[in-house]
Structures are given as structure tokens and as C-alpha cells.
Design a protein around this motif. Structure first.
Motif, PDB file in Angstrom:
ATOM      1  N   VAL A   1       0.821  -1.184   0.039  1.00  0.00           N
ATOM      2  CA  VAL A   1      -0.029   0.073  -0.002  1.00  0.00           C
ATOM      3  C   VAL A   1       0.977   1.286   0.001  1.00  0.00           C
ATOM      4  N   ILE A   2       0.709   2.029  -1.064  1.00  0.00           N
ATOM      5  CA  ILE A   2       1.416   3.315  -1.105  1.00  0.00           C
ATOM      6  C   ILE A   2       0.554   4.481  -0.435  1.00  0.00           C
ATOM      7  N   ASP A   3      -0.525   4.529  -0.567  1.00  0.00           N
ATOM      8  CA  ASP A   3      -1.461   5.612  -0.080  1.00  0.00           C
ATOM      9  C   ASP A   3      -3.043   5.144  -0.069  1.00  0.00           C
ATOM     10  N   VAL A   4      -3.475   5.873   0.911  1.00  0.00           N
ATOM     11  CA  VAL A   4      -5.336   5.554   0.715  1.00  0.00           C
ATOM     12  C   VAL A   4      -6.069   6.980   0.691  1.00  0.00           C
ATOM     13  N   ARG A   5      -6.854   7.347  -0.139  1.00  0.00           N
ATOM     14  CA  ARG A   5      -7.198   8.708  -0.449  1.00  0.00           C
ATOM     15  C   ARG A   5      -8.497   8.512  -0.375  1.00  0.00           C
ATOM     16  N   THR A   6      -9.447   9.238   0.326  1.00  0.00           N
ATOM     17  CA  THR A   6     -10.801   9.385  -0.155  1.00  0.00           C
ATOM     18  C   THR A   6     -11.440  11.094  -0.512  1.00  0.00           C
ATOM     19  N   GLU A   7     -12.121  11.070  -1.293  1.00  0.00           N
ATOM     20  CA  GLU A   7     -12.478  12.458  -2.038  1.00  0.00           C
ATOM     21  C   GLU A   7     -14.039  12.505  -1.805  1.00  0.00           C
ATOM     22  N   VAL A   8     -14.461  13.579  -1.396  1.00  0.00           N
ATOM     23  CA  VAL A   8     -15.880  13.815  -1.366  1.00  0.00           C
ATOM     24  C   VAL A   8     -16.308  14.885  -2.455  1.00  0.00           C
TER      25      VAL A   8
END
Length: 297
Positions: free
Chosen positions: A111-118
């Protein structure tokens, strides 16, 4: 060769039907072999036959790895993230029969990154005037929905990201209980898949972390309800409108009906009980099942 000459699958050697061809960079793939590819693979058209063979070999090996995975934490809505904390592995799928779907098993170290966009979706509301015409309100009124989309960036030779919508039912107002719940889900998901980046000890155990955030949300709700009536130990209750003490079903001073006691909840899938049984979260933090009337006790 003619325009309608039959094509052969470079993988299984079978004949490809009229609408069953899946183009590769240097050959053809039948739809049955294409179904075996990872759902997160996006560059099939740019892949060679040799690369597809290598990918399918990986998928067969993945099936064997999947058999040993024992999920201990589940996060998400329709699409869920299943995490085996002991093995340090996870997979993402929307299928309930996930062992039959062969979801890609990924190591946490990938895992490099975990992003959540709204994303805010806005649509205008209308009404019918006296002539029956559909017209805008004055001033205009709008209905809002908030979509939470999560992207997990991974270091894999076969795909580099996993994208899915975190929301099952999109909140209609910013910062209400539902909106805050998905913010907490996003934070919990990032902490679960990137434990090394979380300084707080509880971040490693995401079941505890998620329960804590939900408990804080419940505490805030209880704080807002301090003014609401509650039955006393002697059977009396206090009217939420005028504050009078009563014993019957209606206030003798103003006629307000006695507030009903809230029903309690218990997850009908795994038996998990919320810290405040009368105010459950939208989803069970233990198994991910949504709370519905079937969970009322």
C-alpha cells in the motif's frame, strides 16, 4: 483472411464468437478468459499475449493465497475491504461469495496511499404552480448528495490502484451524523491499511478505533438530546414541551403525548451490540452489515 473470419483465443485456443473478442496488443482473448483477469486491471488492450499469460498465472496463485486469508476486520459499504490483521493482508470486493470471485489479495506492505475524496452533487428542486406548470422555488431550492470515493494506491505489477465508492447511502447534509460516519470510515480505512503511518497505538486495531469514533458520535448525539424527556424511576415522565411531571400517556398541562422509549439494536449477523443500543451506527463495525429494522430488539 475475410472480414468475418473466425478468431481464436490466444490463451485457451477456443473459437471466439461474434461479440466475444477482447483485443490484446498482439492477439485476441475470449470473454471467458477475460473474466479471469483482475477487476482492477485497466490496460488489457495494451497488454501482450505473454503478459496476459503471466497475469493469469498470478491469478491462479492468488486463489491459493485467498484460501489461507482469515479476515478479522471489515470496512466499507456495498464494496468492502476485508483485512486479515494477523497475516497483514487484505482484499476488496463487493461480492458476498468472495471466495468464489477470487479477489486480489494484497499485502499491507504494497500500500502506497489511501485517499478519500468527497464530491458534492447538487440538483434543483421544483414545484407545480397554480396552472400545474413545473417551476423553480423563489429563491431556488437545491437537494444535495455527498459521494465518498476511495482510492487505494498499491505497488503491484498488474494494477496500481483500487477505486470504489465508500458510501452506500449518500448523506444529504454536510457534517450530519451520516456524513461524519463516512468521514470516520475513511479515517479508519486509511489507518487499517497504513498502520505504520498512524502514531496512535489504537490505530493498529481498527475494530477498536472504529468503535471509539462511533462512540464519540453517539456521545455528541446524547449531548444534543439532554432536553428530551425520559421516564423517571417512579413511572413519572417530564413533558418535553412544558416540563410538567406526568404519569399518564399525555401531559395534563399542555396535552403533549408521552415520548416513546427508543428501541434497542443488536446486529443480526454477528451479535455486536452498540455502546448505546438505542443509537446504533449505520453499519456494524464488526462485520460491516447495515443496521435495519431487522436488528431492532
Amino acid at each position: 483472411m475475410g472480414l468475418f473470419s473466425k478468431k481464436i483465443c490466444e490463451i485457451c485456443g477456443g473459437e471466439i464468437g461474434l461479440l466475444g473478442n477482447r483485443k490484446l496488443e498482439d492477439g485476441n482473448l475470449c470473454k471467458d478468459c477475460a473474466r479471469k483477469l483482475s477487476p482492477f486491471m485497466t490496460d488489457r488492450r495494451q497488454s501482450t499475449v505473454a503478459e496476459i499469460r503471466q497475469h493469469l498465472a498470478y491469478r491462479e496463485a492468488n486463489q491459493a493465497v485467498l484460501a489461507s486469508v482469515r479476515p478479522s476486520t471489515v470496512l466499507g459499504g456495498v464494496t468492502k475491504v476485508y483485512l486479515d490483521e494477523q497475516a497483514g493482508k487484505f482484499f476488496v470486493t463487493s461480492s458476498r461469495n468472495w471466495r468464489d470471485e477470487n479477489p486480489d489479495v494484497i499485502d499491507l506492505s504494497q500500500v502506497i496511499d489511501v485517499r478519500t475524496e468527497v464530491t458534492e452533487h447538487r440538483s434543483e428542486e421544483y414545484h407545480n404552480d397554480r396552472e400545474g406548470r413545473r417551476v423553480s422555488f423563489n429563491p431556488p431550492r437545491y437537494r444535495f448528495e455527498y459521494e465518498f470515493d476511495t482510492t487505494i494506491l498499491v505497488d503491484s505489477p498488474y494494477f496500481n490502484e483500487i477505486r470504489f465508492e465508500l458510501t452506500e447511502q449518500r448523506p444529504e447534509r454536510q457534517h450530519d451524523q451520516a456524513y461524519q460516519y463516512y468521514e470516520q470510515q475513511a479515517d479508519a480505512l486509511r489507518a487499517a491499511l497504513m498502520p505504520a503511518t498512524q502514531p496512535a497505538p489504537k490505530a493498529v486495531n481498527m475494530a477498536d478505533a472504529l468503535s471509539a469514533t462511533i462512540a464519540r458520535a453517539v456521545a455528541n448525539m446524547q449531548q444534543q438530546k439532554k432536553s428530551e424527556a425520559a421516564p423517571a424511576d417512579d413511572g413519572k415522565w417530564f413533558c418535553p414541551s412544558c416540563g410538567s411531571a406526568n404519569e399518564g400517556n399525555f401531559c395534563t398541562n399542555c396535552g403533549t403525548k408521552k415520548p416513546e422509549k427508543p428501541k434497542t439494536f443488536r446486529c443480526d449477523k454477528c451479535g455486536w451490540i452498540p455502546e448505546d443500543p438505542a443509537n446504533p451506527p449505520r453499519f456494524c463495525p464488526n462485520c460491516g452489515d447495515p443496521f435495519t429494522d431487522a436488528d431492532r430488539k
